[in-house]
Design an enzyme around this catalytic site. Structure first.
Site, PDB file in Angstrom:
ATOM      1  CG  ASP A 117      -1.958  -1.097   1.157  1.00 19.71           C
ATOM      2  OD1 ASP A 117      -2.666  -1.169   0.146  1.00 19.71           O
ATOM      3  OD2 ASP A 117      -2.055  -1.887   2.114  1.00 19.71           O
ATOM      4  CG  ASP A 182      -7.620  -3.705  -3.047  1.00 18.97           C
ATOM      5  OD1 ASP A 182      -8.028  -4.655  -3.729  1.00 18.97           O
ATOM      6  OD2 ASP A 182      -8.028  -3.485  -1.905  1.00 18.97           O
TER       7      ASP A 182
END
Ligand code: GLY
Length: 407
Positions: A117, A182
């Site tokens: 991330d 994602d």
């Protein structure tokens, strides 16, 4: 045809032009007033954050503020990112100071190789900061975060690994090399690093990741799986699973949004038509989806079993709207109508908080992860981030239309 016919026709055209001009003005006013509201509401949130010296993430099930973890938290970049966007809108230095202060809290995380991330975290914060100020230190943070992210690329698979599988709930799933949809959102930082450093290796990794994801993450109908688990040696697909969706074969709403956004970014940086077509195909599928309700805000999963009695996900809607505004600028198709419809709903009382309510977050009614019984029907800092981003994109589009109209 007599004179009165032409008079009436002239009157009719004048009324149509005036009405469309007024509608455009009203649209612009409403975008500006929503951005002003975002400034007011986030000012209150900023006060809370300054007292706690923590980054707001969401609200707990029992109604308390939930701050980001002191260790790595995938959502920690969004609050400073929203501050950067509000600085871009208002030019008020208070937002620049706030963004700089709160992003500094996690600067050490740029060297943590355990999390994919990094793109979300550093591009939304330092990336926006560098774009708006040209600050060389911010650029350095971005480069170092990008270098760390690159260590998660496996050439056998052709992808960046999402979660590590040796700890937490991920270790119980039997995965070897999970890649989640994602992860498409981390590619923007890599493409951007190629632009600002001239080093092509970042973009090469981003393109490889996008291509392998295009091949394996999508079903024939263009809906996407959440998790593809690869064999890290052969690169073969081992499992097609979900983590945050209702079922392996269901369509997790935010995952679909990440897909449109991710491939739109790929097209922005490469001009490669295959990425534009991919973004269009995902968008077309979603826009026509029978489970999308009239107000265009999706349920948390398009196949959730108790629709219409399922939570909505405003975060998925905000990501989708923001992506569609950009996609509309590249495509011959109309994505503006859908994006505006989503924004109208998000900006209505149903989703937009009242000033000082909703723990001072902007949007209500998002979902983090229902299978983890986590963050259900709550505000989320990333819903606010993408909503404000979408408002800024819409504002630019309206300014362009106004300029064109006045030529
Ligand atoms: N992992 C990002 C998300 O929950 O969408």
């Amino acid at each position: 045809m007599n004179i009165s016919y032409f008079k009436n026709l002239g009157l009719f055209i004048a009324i149509v032009l005036l009405t469309s001009c007024n509608t455009k003005k009203q649209d612009k006013q409403s975008v500006d007033s929503n951005l002003k509201f975002a400034c007011q509401q986030t000012s209150l949130l900023l006060k809370d954050a300054e007292v706690a010296q923590k980054i707001p993430r969401t609200v707990t099930a029992d109604g308390h503020m939930h701050w980001t973890r002191d260790g790595f938290d995938w959502t920690e970049g969004f609050f400073p990112g929203t501050c950067w966007y509000l600085y871009e809108f208002s030019k008020d230095d208070k937002w620049k100071k706030a963004a700089t202060h709160f992003q500094k809290k996690f600067e050490e995380h740029r060297l943590m190789p355990f999390y994919h991330d990094l793109g979300f975290v550093f591009n939304c914060s330092y990336g926006n900061g560098y774009r708006l100020t040209g600050n060389e230190q911010f650029k350095q943070m971005l480069i170092e975060a990008g270098n760390t992210l690159m260590t998660r690329f496996n050439p056998n698979v052709g992808c960046i690994q999402s979660w590590d599988v040796d700890k937490g709930w991920q270790s119980k799933r039997g995965w070897q090399f999970p890649v989640i949809i994602d992860n498409m959102m981390n590619l923007e930082m890599l493409f951007e690093l190629t632009e600002i450093t001239g080093d092509n290796s970042y973009a090469e990794v981003a393109k490889s990741h996008a291509d392998v994801t295009m091949k394996n993450h999508f079903r024939d109908d263009m809906s996407s799986y959440h998790v593809i688990d690869y064999d890290s040696i052969t690169g073969e697909v081992r499992n097609k699973h979900t983590a945050q969706g209702y079922a392996h074969e269901s369509e997790w709403a935010r995952g679909q949004a990440w897909g449109i956004y991710g491939y739109t970014i790929c097209y922005r940086y490469t001009n490669d038509i295959k990425y534009l077509r991919q973004a269009e195909k995902i968008a077309d599928y979603i826009i026509a989806h029978p489970s999308i309700p009239e107000d265009r805000i999706p349920y948390w999963d398009y196949d959730a079993p108790k629709i219409p009695n399922e939570p909505r996900d405003a975060s998925a809607a905000a990501v989708t709207a923001s992506a569609l505004f950009e996609l509309n600028g590249y495509s011959d198709k109309d994505y503006l109508t859908e994006a505006k419809a989503i924004m109208n709903s998000l900006s209505s009382n149903a989703y937009l908080a009242k000033k000082g309510k909703n723990h001072n977050f902007i949007l209500k009614h998002s979902v983090g992860s229902i299978p983890h019984n986590n963050e259900i029907d709550v505000p989320l800092n990333y819903a606010d981030y993408y909503y404000v981003e979408a408002l800024l994109r819409l504002r630019k589009i309206e300014a362009q239309h106004e300029n064109k109209g006045s030529l």
